[in-house]
Design an enzyme around this catalytic site. Structure first.
Site, PDB file in Angstrom:
ATOM      1  N   ASP A   1       0.891  -1.608  -0.013  1.00  0.00           N
ATOM      2  CA  ASP A   1      -0.004   0.443  -0.349  1.00  0.00           C
ATOM      3  C   ASP A   1       0.820   1.087  -0.082  1.00  0.00           C
ATOM      4  OD1 ASP A   1      -2.501  -1.461   0.336  1.00  0.00           O
ATOM      5  OD2 ASP A   1      -2.646  -1.188   2.341  1.00  0.00           O
TER       6      ASP A   1
ATOM      7  N   ARG B   1       0.184   3.535  18.047  1.00  0.00           N
ATOM      8  CA  ARG B   1      -0.613   5.112  16.665  1.00  0.00           C
ATOM      9  C   ARG B   1      -0.669   6.376  17.070  1.00  0.00           C
ATOM     10  NH1 ARG B   1       0.408   2.042  13.480  1.00  0.00           N
ATOM     11  NH2 ARG B   1      -0.509   0.601  12.149  1.00  0.00           N
TER      12      ARG B   1
ATOM     13  N   ASP C   1      -7.204   2.851  12.743  1.00  0.00           N
ATOM     14  CA  ASP C   1      -5.955   3.834  12.549  1.00  0.00           C
ATOM     15  C   ASP C   1      -6.395   5.026  12.440  1.00  0.00           C
ATOM     16  OD1 ASP C   1      -4.932   1.493  14.737  1.00  0.00           O
ATOM     17  OD2 ASP C   1      -4.888   0.416  12.356  1.00  0.00           O
TER      18      ASP C   1
ATOM     19  N   SER D   1      -3.780  -9.442   6.952  1.00  0.00           N
ATOM     20  CA  SER D   1      -3.432  -8.034   7.324  1.00  0.00           C
ATOM     21  C   SER D   1      -2.457  -7.888   8.664  1.00  0.00           C
ATOM     22  CB  SER D   1      -4.952  -6.743   6.926  1.00  0.00           C
ATOM     23  OG  SER D   1      -4.471  -5.368   7.616  1.00  0.00           O
TER      24      SER D   1
END
Ligand code: ARG
Length: 396
Positions: A15, A94, A123, A173
């Site tokens: 990505d 994060r 996220d 993922s």
């Protein structure tokens, strides 16, 4: 100096690798990437890949110690576990990523920060709420949310531009940092199906775990773990060490259907061997060193803290205030905890603390008992008074 610079949070995966040329073409900007090591990352390899896919420069930062001290240990002290099972590895990483991004965007003079989150997850919320708190003047771009390409289309896009990417055969993922690994998507999306062994990578299955247990002694200072079996270690090393040891015993696997902030339920597979051991040990040390009221209040706040972290509200006064209370509760949470790791479970088998509230002479049934048995009679009489009164007067 380039006026048109975008800073991209770069993981090195498909990505964000496709995002480099995509952003460049769409915004006519120079792309600076930032890759942050929160554990399990080969920074130099990823840096090279960023340059190979067209970044004008590729920054890296080792955030491991900051992650441990600023985020993981406060969450451990708080007892923060989301929905009773998830130690919040991804969620705790994060806000730190957001902070590094905000700092780098400033020092690089970037007008925007780009990230590789999709439009369905937590996220994106965590990153964007945090970036807006720390750098409200900087724009945020979410290419993966915007471009609407499928995975195959991304691969075609990359091939058309001869990007040197190898699309990893990732059925899931995955996100990982020192505190744990999260896997989702693919066949895990059917909550009725047992996760295949390949969904796990940090932990052995119970069937393959050793027949003999491992005993460990963990030392804590004011709520933070500082040594294993009398060997002092940095937080980072201690966590890595426990991940390997406890993971080898099949400890820390979680299969959970979770409530996301964006309103979806999703099936998640977590592996957090060290966090599982440390939370169990820490909680046990608190049973010796905190009063009943402190433990109860902390239990409620633990849930609140977990929600704050999960929901992306790290940079708030509310979280700071909870941290201040929690830090205060940890003043006497110093001591040792003995755990047994065996066949997928971590069991606390012993605990001791210099300032323990457990008093042998009060608890014992043997001869050295110092508890005032006589006083119990009067205590029961007064304590039971309202119960007696009500039962005398209101008899239905
Ligand atoms: N559901 C977890 C969370 O919201 C983990 C997300 C992990 N992300 C990923 N791309 N696998 O914290």
């Amino acid at each position: 100096m380039a006026e048109n610079k975008i800073l991209l949070a770069y993981s090195g995966g498909l990505d964000t690798s496709v995002a480099v040329p995509w952003l460049k073409e769409k915004y006519g900007a120079d792309i600076v990437t930032l890759t942050i090591d929160l554990g399990m990352v080969d920074l130099e390899a990823i840096r090279q890949r960023a340059l190979a896919v067209g970044a004008s420069s590729a920054l890296t930062v080792d955030g491991r110690q900051e992650l441990v001290e600023g985020f993981l240990f406060p969450a451990l002290k708080a007892g923060a576990i989301y929905e009773g099972v998830y130690p919040l590895a991804t969620a705790l990483g994060r806000p730190l990523i957001a902070r590094y991004l905000a700092e780098a965007a400033r020092s690089e003079g970037a007008y925007a920060i780009a990230h590789g989150c999709t439009g369905k997850g937590n996220d994106q919320v965590r990153l964007e709420v945090s970036i807006a708190a720390l750098a409200p003047d900087i724009e945020v771009i979410a290419p993966i949310r915007d471009w609407g390409m499928s995975r195959d289309e991304e691969i075609e896009y990359a091939e058309a531009r001869s990007l040197p990417i190898k699309a990893r055969d990732s059925r899931f993922s995955v996100d990982e940092n020192l505190w744990g690994r999260s896997a989702e998507a693919g066949e895990l999306e059917d909550p009725w199906q047992e996760p295949p062994e390949e969904a796990y990578s940090w932990t052995r299955s119970v069937a393959d775990s050793p027949n003999d247990p491992t005993y460990l002694e963990l030392h804590f200072e004011k709520g933070a773990p500082t040594a294993v079996d009398d060997e002092s270690m940095s937080g980072m090393d201690l966590i890595s060490h426990l991940n390997t040891l406890a993971g080898g015993h099949g400890i820390g696997r979680v299969d959970h259907v979770e409530n996301r902030l964006v309103g979806i339920k999703s099936r998640e597979i977590y592996e957090s061997p060290a966090a599982t051991v440390l939370h169990a040990a820490h909680r046990s040390l608190e049973t010796l060193t905190l009063s009943k009221e402190q433990v109860r209040t902390k239990e409620k706040l633990a849930q609140e803290y977990a929600e704050i972290v999960y929901n992306g509200l790290w940079f708030t006064a509310h979280r700071q205030d909870l941290d201040a209370y929690i830090a205060s509760t940890q003043r006497y949470v110093t001591g040792d905890v003995r755990v047994r790791l065996h066949k997928g479970s971590c069991v606390v088998v012993g605990r001791s603390a210099p300032d323990s509230l457990y008093q042998y002479h009060l608890a014992t049934y043997d001869r050295s008992d110092q508890f005032d048995h006589k006083a119990a009679e009067g205590f029961i009489k007064i304590y039971g008074l309202p119960v007696r009164t009500q039962n005398q007067v209101q008899r239905d």
